[in-house]
Design an enzyme around this catalytic site. Structure first.
Site, short mmCIF file in Angstrom:
data_model
loop_
_atom_site.label_atom_id
_atom_site.label_comp_id
_atom_site.label_asym_id
_atom_site.label_seq_id
_atom_site.Cartn_x
_atom_site.Cartn_y
_atom_site.Cartn_z
N ASN A 11 10.01 24.40 2.80
CA ASN A 11 10.11 23.03 3.31
C ASN A 11 11.41 22.73 4.04
OD1 ASN A 11 7.50 22.16 2.40
ND2 ASN A 11 8.37 22.18 0.33
N ARG A 18 12.56 15.11 6.95
CA ARG A 18 12.11 15.10 5.56
C ARG A 18 13.12 14.41 4.66
NH1 ARG A 18 12.55 19.99 1.33
NH2 ARG A 18 11.49 18.96 -0.38
N TYR A 23 18.24 14.91 1.96
CA TYR A 23 18.52 16.14 2.70
C TYR A 23 19.30 15.93 3.99
CZ TYR A 23 15.03 17.70 -0.60
OH TYR A 23 14.35 17.96 -1.76
N ASN A 75 19.56 29.28 -0.12
CA ASN A 75 19.01 28.00 -0.58
C ASN A 75 17.56 28.28 -0.93
OD1 ASN A 75 17.93 25.49 -1.05
ND2 ASN A 75 18.97 24.51 0.67
N HIS A 81 13.49 26.82 -9.06
CA HIS A 81 13.00 26.48 -10.40
C HIS A 81 11.81 27.33 -10.82
CE1 HIS A 81 15.24 23.13 -8.82
NE2 HIS A 81 14.28 22.91 -7.95
N ASP A 88 14.80 38.45 -9.23
CA ASP A 88 14.80 39.89 -9.48
C ASP A 88 15.18 40.67 -8.22
OD1 ASP A 88 14.14 39.47 -12.13
OD2 ASP A 88 12.06 40.13 -11.93
N GLU A 99 24.62 30.24 -3.99
CA GLU A 99 23.45 29.36 -4.02
C GLU A 99 23.86 28.00 -3.45
OE1 GLU A 99 20.51 27.35 -7.40
OE2 GLU A 99 22.02 28.82 -8.01
N HIS A 101 22.43 23.99 -2.30
CA HIS A 101 21.42 22.93 -2.30
C HIS A 101 21.98 21.74 -1.54
CE1 HIS A 101 18.92 25.11 -5.08
NE2 HIS A 101 20.02 25.39 -5.76
N LEU A 102 21.20 21.21 -0.64
CA LEU A 102 21.63 20.07 0.15
C LEU A 102 21.83 18.82 -0.69
CD1 LEU A 102 19.17 20.73 3.07
CD2 LEU A 102 21.65 20.88 3.24
N SER A 103 20.89 18.57 -1.58
CA SER A 103 20.96 17.37 -2.41
C SER A 103 21.67 17.68 -3.72
CB SER A 103 19.55 16.83 -2.70
OG SER A 103 18.84 17.72 -3.54
N ARG A 112 14.75 19.78 -11.60
CA ARG A 112 15.58 20.35 -10.54
C ARG A 112 16.91 20.90 -11.07
NH1 ARG A 112 13.16 19.29 -5.68
NH2 ARG A 112 11.81 17.46 -5.64
#
Length: 153
Positions: A11, A18, A23, A75, A81, A88, A99, A101-103, A112
């Site tokens: 997404n 979105r 985001y 991301n 989740h 793996d 890692e 994440h935008l939010s 989340r």
């Protein structure tokens, strides 16, 4: 010259329209363009891939291991989740990653807050919008160039 890879999960191709309250307004193309410029200014190769399909991201991770990618910015989006397979794959190739994440995932739904990646990532950046990618890539460049600050943990 190191190879740097940015992987965007499901997404994220919809960025710019979105849920901008979570985001932001930047499109994925705009984010990738800034990241490419940052990597190239530092003298590194840059590649990015977005996929809504878990198997495509797993295949890209496996290929990154074969291609000698030095660092990944990941991301995983909703796969954060759910995807043991992607986790793996990241562990199997042994390439360090951050890692992103935008939010702010800690200010949203409880599910989340669980990540299959945070405990094996070099670091986690969450809630800083598109700039989070830039911070992650800047740190990746510092690490591959051997200029990271000493860790205090």
């Amino acid at each position: 010259m190191a190879k740097l890879l940015v992987l965007h999960g499901p997404n994220l191709n919809l960025l710019g329209g979105r849920e901008p309250e979570h985001y932001g307004a930047d499109t994925l193309d705009a984010i990738n363009a800034r990241l490419r410029a940052l990597a190239e200014r530092a003298g590194h190769d840059f590649a990015a891939l977005q996929s809504n399909a878990e198997h495509e991201l797993v295949a890209a991770v496996q290929q990154a291991g074969r291609d000698g990618v030095a660092f990944i910015v990941l991301n995983p989006a909703a796969f954060t989740h759910t995807s043991v397979a992607l986790r793996d794959a990241m562990l199997a190739i042994g390439v360090p990653f951050i890692e992103v994440h935008l939010s702010n995932v800690h200010d949203r739904e409880a599910f989340r807050r669980q990540s299959f990646f945070s405990d094996v990532a070099e670091g986690v950046i969450t809630g800083l919008g598109a700039r989070g990618y830039e911070y992650a890539l800047t740190e990746a460049i510092r690490r591959v160039d051997g200029t990271q600050a000493d860790r205090t943990d």
